[in-house]
Scaffold this active site. Structure first.
Site, PDB file in Angstrom:
ATOM      1  N   ASP A   1     -23.595  20.565  27.418  1.00 59.38           N
ATOM      2  CA  ASP A   1     -23.388  19.704  28.578  1.00 59.38           C
ATOM      3  C   ASP A   1     -24.758  19.317  29.093  1.00 59.38           C
ATOM      4  OD1 ASP A   1     -21.415  18.429  30.290  1.00 59.38           O
ATOM      5  OD2 ASP A   1     -22.388  19.559  31.885  1.00 59.38           O
ATOM      6  N   SER A   2     -24.876  18.074  29.542  1.00 58.18           N
ATOM      7  CA  SER A   2     -26.206  17.601  29.926  1.00 58.18           C
ATOM      8  C   SER A   2     -26.110  16.592  31.044  1.00 58.18           C
ATOM      9  CB  SER A   2     -26.887  16.966  28.714  1.00 58.18           C
ATOM     10  OG  SER A   2     -26.116  15.889  28.233  1.00 58.18           O
TER      11      SER A   2
HETATM   12  P1  IMP Z   1     -22.598  14.858  28.184  1.00 56.41           P
HETATM   13  O1  IMP Z   1     -23.413  16.106  28.181  1.00 56.41           O
HETATM   14  O2  IMP Z   1     -22.478  14.282  26.797  1.00 56.41           O
HETATM   15  O3  IMP Z   1     -21.298  15.023  28.917  1.00 56.41           O
HETATM   16  O4  IMP Z   1     -23.468  13.762  28.998  1.00 56.41           O
HETATM   17  C1  IMP Z   1     -23.466  13.645  30.379  1.00 56.41           C
HETATM   18  C2  IMP Z   1     -24.094  12.339  30.861  1.00 56.41           C
HETATM   19  O5  IMP Z   1     -25.478  12.568  31.119  1.00 56.41           O
HETATM   20  C3  IMP Z   1     -24.052  11.181  29.883  1.00 56.41           C
HETATM   21  O6  IMP Z   1     -22.895  10.419  30.017  1.00 56.41           O
HETATM   22  C4  IMP Z   1     -25.265  10.361  30.313  1.00 56.41           C
HETATM   23  O7  IMP Z   1     -24.923   9.554  31.399  1.00 56.41           O
HETATM   24  C5  IMP Z   1     -26.240  11.435  30.771  1.00 56.41           C
HETATM   25  N1  IMP Z   1     -27.125  11.814  29.657  1.00 56.41           N
HETATM   26  C6  IMP Z   1     -27.111  12.992  28.976  1.00 56.41           C
HETATM   27  N2  IMP Z   1     -28.051  13.000  28.017  1.00 56.41           N
HETATM   28  C7  IMP Z   1     -28.656  11.794  28.077  1.00 56.41           C
HETATM   29  C8  IMP Z   1     -29.701  11.196  27.307  1.00 56.41           C
HETATM   30  O8  IMP Z   1     -30.263  11.755  26.352  1.00 56.41           O
HETATM   31  N3  IMP Z   1     -30.042   9.949  27.674  1.00 56.41           N
HETATM   32  C9  IMP Z   1     -29.461   9.271  28.683  1.00 56.41           C
HETATM   33  N4  IMP Z   1     -28.476   9.761  29.417  1.00 56.41           N
HETATM   34  C10 IMP Z   1     -28.074  11.031  29.118  1.00 56.41           C
END
Ligand code: IMP
Length: 192
Positions: free
Chosen positions: A69-70
């Site tokens: 998760d990020s």
């Molecule tokens: P998830 O971890 O795939 O749920 O990402 C969460 C949200 O964080 C994404 O939809 C993006 O909006 C943002 N995000 C996470 N990693 C990146 C990245 O490497 N570049 C740009 N946005 C990011």
């Protein structure tokens, strides 16, 4: 050893395979493991959300799993959008909304970082967490066309936005790559 990535995202899958296959892991996407679910990410930290995703997949396939998760944390906004990064605005308006929120904020006060937490659930159902970050600033305008999300406004210390880097360049420094490196180190130290 087989390891399931709790995602069907092709970019994530490629990145994980690149780093873990040389260590002898066979990486399966969620789909390849026969798991069709999308759990609600209602945790209040990246770690909680990564564990929600990993646990949901593990409970179905009973194989070792990794989930990540990020999000983006902006100092001036006290860490927002953080775990709400994906829901902050529609995908194509994320950068514009952030630039508008930082209207009038000086260059020195635009520090930010991306964070990524990987939850690994091992064959004994035990959770392990690995974190990676990348630091930068929020630009005054969007630059570059690569990547996704906030990439066009996140300026790295070399002056380029993440959207001005190609995927190999971004994968050398990204929060996700740093979290994956921590996981790789864990395996290289003989843990599994
Ligand atoms: P998830 O971890 O795939 O749920 O990402 C969460 C949200 O964080 C994404 O939809 C993006 O909006 C943002 N995000 C996470 N990693 C990146 C990245 O490497 N570049 C740009 N946005 C990011």
């Amino acid at each position: 050893m087989k390891l399931v990535l709790a995602s069907n995202n092709a970019n994530k899958l490629r990145e994980v395979k690149q780093l873990l296959e040389p260590l002898g892991f066979e990486i399966l996407s969620q789909r390849e493991a026969g798991v069709v679910i999308e759990p609600e990410e209602n945790g209040s930290t990246f770690a909680e959300n990564s564990a929600i995703k990993a646990r949901a997949v593990y409970n179905i396939c009973k194989m070792p799993v990794i989930a990540d998760d990020s999000g983006l944390c902006v100092d001036y906004l006290n860490g927002a959008p953080g775990v709400f990064s994906a829901r902050y605005a529609p995908e194509n308006q994320l950068c514009d909304k952030l630039i508008a929120e930082l209207d009038g904020v000086s260059a020195q006060n635009r520090n930010a970082h991306f964070a990524c937490v990987i939850c690994y659930i091992d064959k004994n159902a035990k959770e392990h967490f690995f974190e990676g970050k990348v630091f930068g600033t929020i630009g005054f305008e969007k630059k570059g066309t690569n990547g996704f999300g906030y990439d066009p406004v996140f300026v790295y210390k070399n002056g380029k936005t993440l959207a001005q880097m190609d995927s190999d360049e971004k994968n050398m420094i990204s929060h996700r790559a740093n979290a994956l490196k921590a996981l790789v180190e864990y395996f290289e130290n003989g843990n599994n």
